[in-house]
Design a protein around this motif. Structure first.
Motif, PDB file in Angstrom:
ATOM      1  N   VAL A   1      -4.875   2.472  -2.732  1.00  0.00           N
ATOM      2  CA  VAL A   1      -4.714   1.229  -3.590  1.00  0.00           C
ATOM      3  C   VAL A   1      -6.066   0.407  -3.577  1.00  0.00           C
ATOM      4  O   VAL A   1      -6.578   0.403  -2.545  1.00  0.00           O
ATOM      5  CB  VAL A   1      -3.613   0.298  -3.007  1.00  0.00           C
ATOM      6  CG1 VAL A   1      -3.471  -0.960  -3.837  1.00  0.00           C
ATOM      7  CG2 VAL A   1      -2.194   0.780  -3.246  1.00  0.00           C
ATOM      8  N   ARG A   2      -6.734  -0.127  -4.721  1.00  0.00           N
ATOM      9  CA  ARG A   2      -7.922  -0.538  -4.718  1.00  0.00           C
ATOM     10  C   ARG A   2      -7.606  -2.317  -4.637  1.00  0.00           C
ATOM     11  O   ARG A   2      -6.350  -2.435  -4.697  1.00  0.00           O
ATOM     12  CB  ARG A   2      -8.296  -0.677  -6.153  1.00  0.00           C
ATOM     13  CG  ARG A   2      -8.868   0.799  -6.621  1.00  0.00           C
ATOM     14  CD  ARG A   2      -9.559   0.819  -7.864  1.00  0.00           C
ATOM     15  NE  ARG A   2     -10.675  -0.010  -8.024  1.00  0.00           N
ATOM     16  CZ  ARG A   2     -11.518   0.302  -8.826  1.00  0.00           C
ATOM     17  NH1 ARG A   2     -11.361   0.970  -9.939  1.00  0.00           N
ATOM     18  NH2 ARG A   2     -12.592  -0.622  -8.810  1.00  0.00           N
TER      19      ARG A   2
ATOM     20  N   ILE B   1       0.777  -1.287  -0.192  1.00  0.00           N
ATOM     21  CA  ILE B   1      -0.160   0.063   0.164  1.00  0.00           C
ATOM     22  C   ILE B   1       0.900   1.201   0.115  1.00  0.00           C
ATOM     23  O   ILE B   1       0.802   2.215  -0.691  1.00  0.00           O
ATOM     24  CB  ILE B   1      -0.716  -0.017   1.188  1.00  0.00           C
ATOM     25  CG1 ILE B   1      -1.918  -1.248   1.442  1.00  0.00           C
ATOM     26  CG2 ILE B   1      -1.847   1.363   1.255  1.00  0.00           C
ATOM     27  CD1 ILE B   1      -2.797  -1.237   2.387  1.00  0.00           C
TER      28      ILE B   1
ATOM     29  N   ASN C   1       0.319   4.825  -1.362  1.00  0.00           N
ATOM     30  CA  ASN C   1      -0.506   5.097  -2.246  1.00  0.00           C
ATOM     31  C   ASN C   1      -2.049   4.784  -1.820  1.00  0.00           C
ATOM     32  O   ASN C   1      -1.965   4.656  -0.806  1.00  0.00           O
ATOM     33  CB  ASN C   1      -0.078   4.123  -3.299  1.00  0.00           C
ATOM     34  CG  ASN C   1       1.237   4.315  -4.074  1.00  0.00           C
ATOM     35  OD1 ASN C   1       1.695   5.451  -4.409  1.00  0.00           O
ATOM     36  ND2 ASN C   1       2.203   3.609  -3.698  1.00  0.00           N
TER      37      ASN C   1
ATOM     38  N   GLY D   1      -8.464  -4.873  -5.713  1.00  0.00           N
ATOM     39  CA  GLY D   1      -7.815  -5.586  -7.012  1.00  0.00           C
ATOM     40  C   GLY D   1      -6.374  -5.354  -7.309  1.00  0.00           C
ATOM     41  O   GLY D   1      -5.769  -6.483  -7.593  1.00  0.00           O
ATOM     42  N   GLU D   2      -5.862  -4.157  -7.182  1.00  0.00           N
ATOM     43  CA  GLU D   2      -4.542  -3.827  -7.540  1.00  0.00           C
ATOM     44  C   GLU D   2      -3.647  -4.668  -6.111  1.00  0.00           C
ATOM     45  O   GLU D   2      -2.482  -5.402  -6.541  1.00  0.00           O
ATOM     46  CB  GLU D   2      -4.091  -2.560  -7.012  1.00  0.00           C
ATOM     47  CG  GLU D   2      -4.677  -1.757  -8.352  1.00  0.00           C
ATOM     48  CD  GLU D   2      -4.587  -0.121  -8.336  1.00  0.00           C
ATOM     49  OE1 GLU D   2      -3.933   0.368  -8.920  1.00  0.00           O
ATOM     50  OE2 GLU D   2      -5.065   0.322  -7.127  1.00  0.00           O
TER      51      GLU D   2
END
Lengths: 110, 110
Positions: free
Chosen positions: B41-42, B36, B39, B44-45
């Protein structure tokens, strides 16, 4: 479709964080390295200092640490047997990680 | 009788290293915080970047991280649902630990 990861390129098998965690992320691993620190420590002392660990787990962890060359073990052939542990050169290099854990704990947790 | 421990006084419940490890020593915990990073972060990412983790374990870890106030979660009420994760102020303070893990890994393991 999910877009490709933007955050960190280093998420593969060669990721240095992953490699370090593979070696050090055991529940007791860094605690044992911290307790040995720069000293020469007898098994009995270690057992007292790593409070809460079972004998079986401590022996298992120490064998793993010796196998992974983080800790060296010296057995004196005497009665009663005397066993001493020290950090190896590699083990000593984990102490900055422990220092950061200590700093984080001091500033935020205890 | 074993003599009293000489090495470290800080081996009790108030030991900052122990406190930090109680929070961070999960097999995947620091890896997720590292991924993470700074950032947003979604989900899925994150699932792609933390290679090798099972979906069940990732969700469990993320819930634990949110509960322990290391990570914040934002759910957007849209279809398909969008969920984003960020490090909290406390979570950001774990990054120096991750940096030390990275340095150790780079210098000694990968």
């Amino acid at each position: 479709m999910e877009k490709k990861l933007k955050t960190h390129p280093a998420y593969d098998e060669r990721c240095p964080v992953r490699a370090s965690l593979a070696l050090l992320s055991g529940k007791w691993t860094l605690m044992i390295l911290f307790q040995i620190n720069k000293n020469t420590v007898r098994y009995g002392e270690l057992k007292r200092s790593v409070t809460g660990i079972s004998e079986k787990m401590l022996i298992q962890e120490l064998n793993m640490l010796v196998e992974n060359k983080l800790v060296s073990k010296k057995v004196y052939p005497q009665i009663p047997p005397k066993v001493e542990y020290q950090l190896t050169e590699l083990g000593l290099k984990t102490l900055p990680i422990v220092d950061q854990l200590a700093e984080f704990g001091l500033e935020n947790l205890v």
